[in-house]
Design a protein around this motif. Structure first.
Motif, PDB file in Angstrom:
ATOM      1  N   VAL A   1       0.857  -1.182   0.000  1.00 24.47           N
ATOM      2  CA  VAL A   1       0.000   0.000   0.000  1.00 24.47           C
ATOM      3  C   VAL A   1       0.889   1.227   0.000  1.00 24.47           C
ATOM      4  CG1 VAL A   1      -1.699   1.331   1.307  1.00 24.47           C
ATOM      5  CG2 VAL A   1      -1.902  -1.154   1.198  1.00 24.47           C
ATOM      6  N   ASN A   2       0.588   2.177  -0.866  1.00 23.95           N
ATOM      7  CA  ASN A   2       1.357   3.436  -0.928  1.00 23.95           C
ATOM      8  C   ASN A   2       0.384   4.590  -1.089  1.00 23.95           C
ATOM      9  OD1 ASN A   2       3.024   5.601  -1.387  1.00 23.95           O
ATOM     10  ND2 ASN A   2       4.358   4.543  -2.839  1.00 23.95           N
ATOM     11  N   PHE A   3       0.180   5.327   0.005  1.00 23.03           N
ATOM     12  CA  PHE A   3      -0.677   6.502  -0.012  1.00 23.03           C
ATOM     13  C   PHE A   3       0.140   7.797  -0.008  1.00 23.03           C
ATOM     14  CE2 PHE A   3      -3.608   3.452   2.238  1.00 23.03           C
ATOM     15  CZ  PHE A   3      -4.470   3.282   1.157  1.00 23.03           C
ATOM     16  N   GLY A   4       1.427   7.685  -0.290  1.00 20.45           N
ATOM     17  CA  GLY A   4       2.284   8.861  -0.208  1.00 20.45           C
ATOM     18  C   GLY A   4       2.776   9.066   1.211  1.00 20.45           C
ATOM     19  N   TRP A   5       1.908   9.509   2.079  1.00 13.95           N
ATOM     20  CA  TRP A   5       2.285   9.717   3.473  1.00 13.95           C
ATOM     21  C   TRP A   5       2.488   8.401   4.216  1.00 13.95           C
ATOM     22  CZ3 TRP A   5      -0.733   7.861   7.490  1.00 13.95           C
ATOM     23  CH2 TRP A   5      -2.033   7.452   7.138  1.00 13.95           C
ATOM     24  N   LEU A   6       1.841   7.331   3.713  1.00 12.90           N
ATOM     25  CA  LEU A   6       1.935   6.012   4.340  1.00 12.90           C
ATOM     26  C   LEU A   6       2.343   4.977   3.304  1.00 12.90           C
ATOM     27  CD1 LEU A   6       1.382   3.901   6.635  1.00 12.90           C
ATOM     28  CD2 LEU A   6      -0.981   3.809   5.771  1.00 12.90           C
ATOM     29  N   GLN A   7       3.391   4.231   3.624  1.00  7.99           N
ATOM     30  CA  GLN A   7       3.750   3.047   2.859  1.00  7.99           C
ATOM     31  C   GLN A   7       3.690   1.862   3.805  1.00  7.99           C
ATOM     32  OE1 GLN A   7       7.128   3.316   0.141  1.00  7.99           O
ATOM     33  NE2 GLN A   7       7.220   5.517   0.514  1.00  7.99           N
ATOM     34  N   SER A   8       2.979   0.809   3.385  1.00  9.77           N
ATOM     35  CA  SER A   8       2.749  -0.300   4.293  1.00  9.77           C
ATOM     36  C   SER A   8       2.855  -1.628   3.560  1.00  9.77           C
ATOM     37  CB  SER A   8       1.356  -0.175   4.937  1.00  9.77           C
ATOM     38  OG  SER A   8       1.168  -1.174   5.927  1.00  9.77           O
ATOM     39  N   ARG A   9       3.282  -2.637   4.302  1.00 12.61           N
ATOM     40  CA  ARG A   9       3.307  -4.007   3.817  1.00 12.61           C
ATOM     41  C   ARG A   9       2.405  -4.829   4.731  1.00 12.61           C
ATOM     42  NH1 ARG A   9       4.888  -1.292   0.541  1.00 12.61           N
ATOM     43  NH2 ARG A   9       6.852  -1.302  -0.626  1.00 12.61           N
ATOM     44  N   HIS A  10       1.401  -5.477   4.124  1.00  9.00           N
ATOM     45  CA  HIS A  10       0.401  -6.215   4.892  1.00  9.00           C
ATOM     46  C   HIS A  10       0.672  -7.714   4.815  1.00  9.00           C
ATOM     47  CE1 HIS A  10      -1.433  -2.425   5.131  1.00  9.00           C
ATOM     48  NE2 HIS A  10      -2.385  -2.534   4.219  1.00  9.00           N
ATOM     49  N   THR A  11       0.947  -8.338   5.957  1.00  8.66           N
ATOM     50  CA  THR A  11       1.120  -9.783   5.991  1.00  8.66           C
ATOM     51  C   THR A  11      -0.189 -10.495   5.693  1.00  8.66           C
ATOM     52  OG1 THR A  11       2.970  -9.669   7.544  1.00  8.66           O
ATOM     53  CG2 THR A  11       1.739 -11.727   7.487  1.00  8.66           C
ATOM     54  N   PHE A  12      -1.289  -9.973   6.237  1.00 10.37           N
ATOM     55  CA  PHE A  12      -2.616 -10.557   6.045  1.00 10.37           C
ATOM     56  C   PHE A  12      -3.539  -9.556   5.357  1.00 10.37           C
ATOM     57  CE2 PHE A  12      -1.008 -12.412  10.140  1.00 10.37           C
ATOM     58  CZ  PHE A  12      -0.715 -13.671   9.635  1.00 10.37           C
ATOM     59  N   SER A  13      -4.675 -10.044   4.876  1.00  6.54           N
ATOM     60  CA  SER A  13      -5.664  -9.174   4.229  1.00  6.54           C
ATOM     61  C   SER A  13      -6.044  -8.038   5.169  1.00  6.54           C
ATOM     62  CB  SER A  13      -6.906  -9.980   3.858  1.00  6.54           C
ATOM     63  OG  SER A  13      -6.601 -10.969   2.893  1.00  6.54           O
ATOM     64  N   PHE A  14      -6.064  -6.825   4.601  1.00  2.20           N
ATOM     65  CA  PHE A  14      -6.343  -5.637   5.416  1.00  2.20           C
ATOM     66  C   PHE A  14      -6.726  -4.503   4.489  1.00  2.20           C
ATOM     67  CE2 PHE A  14      -5.171  -1.707   7.596  1.00  2.20           C
ATOM     68  CZ  PHE A  14      -5.698  -1.904   8.864  1.00  2.20           C
ATOM     69  N   GLY A  15      -7.802  -3.774   4.839  1.00  3.20           N
ATOM     70  CA  GLY A  15      -8.204  -2.614   4.039  1.00  3.20           C
ATOM     71  C   GLY A  15      -8.454  -2.994   2.596  1.00  3.20           C
ATOM     72  N   SER A  16      -7.770  -2.294   1.692  1.00  2.00           N
ATOM     73  CA  SER A  16      -7.965  -2.524   0.262  1.00  2.00           C
ATOM     74  C   SER A  16      -7.229  -3.762  -0.248  1.00  2.00           C
ATOM     75  CB  SER A  16      -7.498  -1.300  -0.540  1.00  2.00           C
ATOM     76  OG  SER A  16      -6.113  -1.049  -0.306  1.00  2.00           O
TER      77      SER A  16
END
Length: 229
Positions: A13-28
């Motif tokens: 996930v990359n929202f600009g202010w937030l970059q995230s790596r999801h181990t499990f299903s989450f959000g989008s």
């Protein structure tokens, strides 16, 4: 049995202010084979830009653990808690019957990196709760979360335990599980062998039907170890 969740296979996930790596299903991010493990529902590796963060939002009936890897978190919630967490600190927020909170990077220059972890509780409702502590960098396994507060650990509403694991190169450590228990190992830094299976930074390992966990550091490591029902 050991199943590896490779770091580069996690949701991105990359929202600009937030970059995230999801181990499990989450959000989008949704993966039908990655919906959690035992009572473990979320491990998000979040990187938050300076001066930004998560606006006020609500949670209910979830135990939410944050572990700060770099920078600081400014926390505020509807129960009146206003706290700053620095690198190395653990936070446990019990959402209970419902709580509103925000998490913000208060620095204008330094990024914030932290792990966001959700555990499904064994009882719904009840008053929200907040705890935090820095357990230092003690070699070996350090208990940081438990259902009964053993060894000064944070108290969670679930039959699970979370350990911080620190090992230097060549060092080994063991953890024995009670029959029928499961484990998840999340490697943060270094290179680690778990029961002969090698992990790289960001990798997770789901372990079932393994009564004895043997950890060996190929390089100096920092990891989280979950003992789960």
């Amino acid at each position: 049995m050991i199943s590896i969740r490779k770091a580069d296979e996690r949701g991105r996930v990359n929202f600009g202010w937030l970059q995230s790596r999801h181990t499990f299903s989450f959000g989008s991010y949704y993966h039908p084979a990655q919906l959690g493990f035992s009572r473990l529902r979320v491990i998000n590796d979040d990187r938050v830009a300076p001066g930004t963060g998560f606006d006020t939002h609500g949670h209910k009936d979830m135990e939410i653990i944050s572990y700060v890897l770099q920078g600081k978190i400014a926390h505020r919630d509807s129960s009146g808690n206003e706290e700053i967490l620095s690198a190395g600190e653990f936070q446990l927020m019990s959402a209970g019957s419902g709580i509103l909170h925000s998490e913000f990077n208060p620095s204008s220059t330094e990024p914030l990196t932290f792990l966001q972890i959700w555990i499904e509780p064994n009882a719904s409702g009840g008053a929200p709760g907040y705890q935090q502590n820095n357990f230092g960098r003690v070699p070996g396994l350090t208990l940081v979360v438990s259902p009964d507060g053993t060894e000064g650990s944070l108290v969670i509403k679930q039959d699970m335990r979370l350990y911080q694991l620190l090992l230097v190169t060549g060092e080994s450590h063991e953890l024995r599980l009670n029959p029928g228990r499961k484990a998840w190992v999340q490697l943060i830094d270094g290179e680690l062998e778990v029961n002969g299976t090698r992990l790289q930074p960001g990798d997770g390992a789901a372990l079932s039907d393994e009564d004895l966990l043997t950890f060996t550091a190929i390089q100096p490591i920092r990891a989280l170890v979950f003992d789960l029902p």
